[in-house]
Every structure is written in structure tokens, then in C-alpha cells.
Motif scaffolding. Structure first.
Motif, short mmCIF file in Angstrom:
data_model
loop_
_atom_site.label_atom_id
_atom_site.label_comp_id
_atom_site.label_asym_id
_atom_site.label_seq_id
_atom_site.Cartn_x
_atom_site.Cartn_y
_atom_site.Cartn_z
N HIS A 228 -5.00 -64.04 -45.84
CA HIS A 228 -4.67 -65.38 -45.36
C HIS A 228 -3.34 -65.41 -44.62
CE1 HIS A 228 -2.28 -65.43 -49.07
NE2 HIS A 228 -1.57 -66.36 -48.49
N ASP A 229 -2.46 -64.43 -44.91
CA ASP A 229 -1.16 -64.38 -44.24
C ASP A 229 -1.09 -63.23 -43.22
OD1 ASP A 229 -1.32 -62.36 -46.06
OD2 ASP A 229 0.68 -62.66 -46.93
N ALA A 230 -2.25 -62.84 -42.70
CA ALA A 230 -2.27 -61.75 -41.70
C ALA A 230 -1.45 -62.16 -40.48
CB ALA A 230 -3.72 -61.48 -41.28
N PRO A 231 -0.80 -61.20 -39.83
CA PRO A 231 0.01 -61.53 -38.65
C PRO A 231 -0.84 -62.19 -37.56
CG PRO A 231 0.30 -59.22 -39.27
CD PRO A 231 -0.78 -59.77 -40.14
N ILE A 232 -0.25 -63.19 -36.91
CA ILE A 232 -0.96 -63.91 -35.85
C ILE A 232 -0.60 -63.27 -34.52
CG2 ILE A 232 -1.15 -66.14 -34.66
CD1 ILE A 232 -0.44 -67.43 -37.41
N GLY A 233 -1.61 -62.84 -33.78
CA GLY A 233 -1.32 -62.24 -32.49
C GLY A 233 -2.49 -61.40 -32.01
N PHE A 234 -2.28 -60.71 -30.87
CA PHE A 234 -3.38 -59.96 -30.26
C PHE A 234 -3.07 -58.47 -30.20
CE2 PHE A 234 -0.60 -61.39 -26.81
CZ PHE A 234 -0.42 -60.23 -26.06
N LEU A 235 -4.13 -57.67 -30.12
CA LEU A 235 -3.99 -56.23 -29.91
C LEU A 235 -4.19 -55.95 -28.43
CD1 LEU A 235 -6.31 -54.80 -32.74
CD2 LEU A 235 -3.88 -55.40 -32.91
#
Ligand SMILES: [Fe+2]
Length: 266
Positions: A228-235
């Protein structure tokens, strides 16, 4: 047989700009255009390319012009629906004259592609990341399907009508209309394939007994991290695109963005 490609989330910006200050999105689309040109030798003529939203990242007329300049040389009919990064007015200006978009209102449309009926749904709430199927759009879908009887149909929508498991994307998913969508789809007796984008990842699931597939993004990927607290962003990982075929049933194949060397003899 009918065969068409689904590309998604190209996030094109005006020439010289980068998405989030670091991602060049025109180059991945150019690589995909080259891959599509090769693919036409491998699988034969394509009947269309559907684009499931977030065509532009900044909603500028320049970005749509750049998108078209990259794909139009392929000479394959292109059918687009808007995503949360798109803006209706420049979107309509860019693609009007192609014969499938309505002149005003939401960008809901239908188009016959051989034996298949394509139905494009507009889930965009301008200024917001989440999407909705409002009453007008649900009415449109219901009317389309009741006219079709049991013809095979493909429904296109940007926002995913399911929980992906990627928390930050589910928080900006389809906010309204999913249960009504499910009820409408559940009544349809014909073959139906629901295609979406938005989550920059290829997931296959089902809704009301019909297959739902999210396409990867041409330019980037979202990590399948279900904390639920995974980093927000793109690869920085280009996801390629999907080839969908219809011949007495649907078949969908993910195509990598780059072909790879070979085939080498065994
Ligand atoms: Fe999106």
C-alpha cells in the motif's frame, strides 16, 4: 480474420519537452512505429490501430500533431479515445475528419471494422486523474450493444474497470460507473473484449464474464508492487503493444517494442 493493434499511453509532449523532466516519449513511439512496419511483414495487413488514451501528456495541439506525424506514414486507420492527460478540444481538433468522432459532447463513438464493432468510450474528467462512466456514456454503450444483437464487439476505455493491485493507480482508476458497466456487459450474449490503458502494465482479467485486457504503455511502465505504501512513479521501461485478432474468437498477443536478434537455427 480481422486484426488490429492496441497501443496505449504514448504521453507525447511538444517537441523538445520531456515528461516529468526526464522521459523522452517521442523516441519510444518512433521505435514502435518501426516495429509495426516490421510486424506487417510477419502477420500481414493490419485493419486498424486503436489507441487507448493518454495520447498526449500535456494536451497541446503540438503533441497531437507529433503523434500523428509518427504514425500516419504506416497508412493504417487509427482510432483514438481520450485518457486523463488528454484534453477534449485539441483531441477533437486533431482527429476530426477521420469520420468516427462525434461533432460535440463526449468523445464516445462506434465504428465497424470488418465483422467487429469497435465502441470507444470517453472516461475523461477534465482536470482530474481519475475517470468516470457517466450516464450519457453508459446510455451510449447500452444503445450500441442492443443494436448489435450478438455481433462480436470490442469496447475501448482508458481507465481500467477493475482493481489492478497497484495502489496509486487504483486511487485514480474508474471512480464511477463500474457496477452499471458490469450490469450492461452481463446482459450481452455475443463475444465481447474490453480493452483499456492507464495502468502502464499488461493485465488480463474478466468483468461480467467477458475478458478485460489492459495494454502496456509505449513509453514507460508501472511496477507491479502491491504494497500500500509502494513508491509512486514510473519505470523507464517501454512496454510495447498488443496485437488482437478475431476469427471465431479473440486472440491477443503482446508484441515487444524491439524485435530482438534472430531467429537463430536450433
Ligand atoms: Fe492515464
Amino acid at each position: 480474420m480481422i486484426q488490429f493493434l492496441q497501443i496505449s499511453d504514448t504521453h507525447i509532449v511538444k517537441t523538445g519537452s520531456l515528461v516529468s523532466g526526464r522521459l523522452d516519449t517521442a523516441s519510444p513511439l518512433k521505435r514502435v512505429a518501426l516495429r509495426i512496419a516490421e510486424l506487417q511483414f510477419e502477420v500481414g495487413q493490419l485493419d486498424g490501430i486503436v489507441v487507448t488514451g493518454d495520447i498526449s501528456d500535456d494536451g497541446t495541439a503540438d503533441s497531437y500533431a507529433l503523434f500523428k506525424s509518427i504514425l500516419q506514414p504506416l497508412n493504417v486507420p487509427i482510432f483514438c479515445i481520450p485518457g486523463n492527460h488528454d484534453a477534449r478540444k485539441p483531441f477533437r481538433n486533431a482527429f476530426e475528419g477521420t469520420g468516427y468522432l462525434p461533432e460535440k459532447g463526449k468523445l464516445n463513438w462506434q465504428h465497424k471494422l470488418g465483422d467487429l464493432q469497435l465502441i470507444g468510450l470517453d472516461t475523461l474528467i477534465e482536470g482530474q486523474s481519475g475517470g468516470e462512466l457517466d450516464k450519457e456514456t453508459l446510455r451510449f454503450l447500452k444503445a450500441c450493444l442492443s443494436d448489435l444483437k450478438q455481433t462480436p464487439a470490442v469496447i475501448l476505455m482508458h481507465h481500467q474497470p477493475f482493481k489492478s493491485g497497484i495502489t496509486f493507480m487504483d486511487s485514480i482508476g474508474l471512480q464511477k460507473g463500474t457496477s452499471k458497466l458490469s450490469a450492461i456487459l452481463g446482459e450481452y450474449q455475443g463475444e465481447l473484449l474490453i480493452l483499456c490503458g492507464h495502468i502502464h502494465r499488461n493485465i488480463l482479467t474478466s468483468l461480467a464474464g467477458h475478458s478485460v485486457i489492459s495494454a502496456p504503455s509505449v513509453c514507460s511502465s508501472f511496477l507491479f508492487n502491491t504494497h500500500h505504501d509502494a513508491p509512486i512513479g514510473f519505470l523507464k521501461q517501454e512496454g510495447g503493444f498488443l496485437l488482437h485478432q478475431w476469427a471465431d474468437g479473440f486472440k491477443s498477443i503482446r508484441i515487444d517494442p524491439v524485435r530482438g536478434d534472430g531467429p537463430f537455427p536450433f
